[in-house]
Design a protein around this motif. Structure first.
Motif, PDB file in Angstrom:
ATOM      1  N   ALA A 289       0.839  -1.206   0.000  1.00  0.00           N
ATOM      2  CA  ALA A 289       0.000   0.000   0.000  1.00  0.00           C
ATOM      3  C   ALA A 289       0.869   1.250   0.000  1.00  0.00           C
ATOM      4  O   ALA A 289       0.566   2.222  -0.702  1.00  0.00           O
TER       5      ALA A 289
ATOM      6  N   LEU B  29       1.968   1.779  -3.532  1.00  0.00           N
ATOM      7  CA  LEU B  29       0.883   2.184  -4.417  1.00  0.00           C
ATOM      8  C   LEU B  29       0.395   3.602  -4.164  1.00  0.00           C
ATOM      9  O   LEU B  29      -0.200   4.220  -5.046  1.00  0.00           O
ATOM     10  N   LEU B  30       0.639   4.129  -2.976  1.00  0.00           N
ATOM     11  CA  LEU B  30       0.181   5.477  -2.652  1.00  0.00           C
ATOM     12  C   LEU B  30       0.634   6.492  -3.695  1.00  0.00           C
ATOM     13  O   LEU B  30      -0.123   7.361  -4.105  1.00  0.00           O
TER      14      LEU B  30
ATOM     15  N   CYS C 142      -3.959   1.839  -3.623  1.00  0.00           N
ATOM     16  CA  CYS C 142      -3.420   1.863  -2.265  1.00  0.00           C
ATOM     17  C   CYS C 142      -4.545   1.634  -1.264  1.00  0.00           C
ATOM     18  O   CYS C 142      -4.422   0.810  -0.352  1.00  0.00           O
TER      19      CYS C 142
END
Length: 161
Positions: free
Chosen positions: A78, A81-82, A89
């Motif tokens: 996550a 992916l942010l 995310c």
């Protein structure tokens, strides 16, 4: 013209020193505003560097050392992916929460009054975890709200006419 940047950052923590590769887009804005101390309008240009990827991604928050490695992997993903896709995310956070509920043996389904099995919503699983291990509901609900999974929670608000 589209501008992009790439750079390397080095962690300032003396025990870390990790190097992070960063890339993203560059934007420019022109500003004009009245400055009271000089008694006139002033103008200036600003350049903004907007990261769209970081590797390795910096942790958004510290993870407990007691968190199982497979669960921690979802949170670390996550973090990655942010920068690339915030919606992904948020979904990864939801996946983490579902697996965390599994870890604490909170069931994924229940039986209704008609004797039919149905899937429990994540917020119901969080309520059951709170009954079993109090003190985490507020944090988990905040993570759910961030990940967009709380939309199905019934609103508790007073109606004014």
């Amino acid at each position: 013209m589209t501008e992009r940047f790439v750079c390397f950052l080095v962690c300032g923590n003396k025990v870390c020193g990790e190097v992070v590769a960063v890339c993203g887009r560059v934007t420019h804005e022109h500003h004009e505003q009245y400055e009271e101390d000089v008694g006139r309008m002033v103008s200036f240009d600003s350049t903004y560097y907007v990261p769209t990827q970081m590797y390795p991604a910096p942790p958004v928050f510290a993870l407990s050392t007691r968190l199982k490695k497979d669960l921690a992997a979802h949170v670390r993903k996550a973090f990655e992916l942010l920068w690339v896709d915030p919606a992904s995310c948020a979904n990864r956070i939801r996946v983490f929460l579902e697996f965390l509920m599994d870890y604490f043996e909170i069931p994924r389904s229940d039986i209704n009054a008609k004797g039919e099995e149905y899937d429990l919503k994540l917020y119901h699983r969080i309520e059951r975890l709170e009954a079993k291990k109090p003190g985490h509901k507020k944090t988990f609900n905040a993570l759910c709200a961030t990940s967009g999974t709380m939309q199905a929670i019934p609103a508790r608000r007073s109606l004014k006419h």
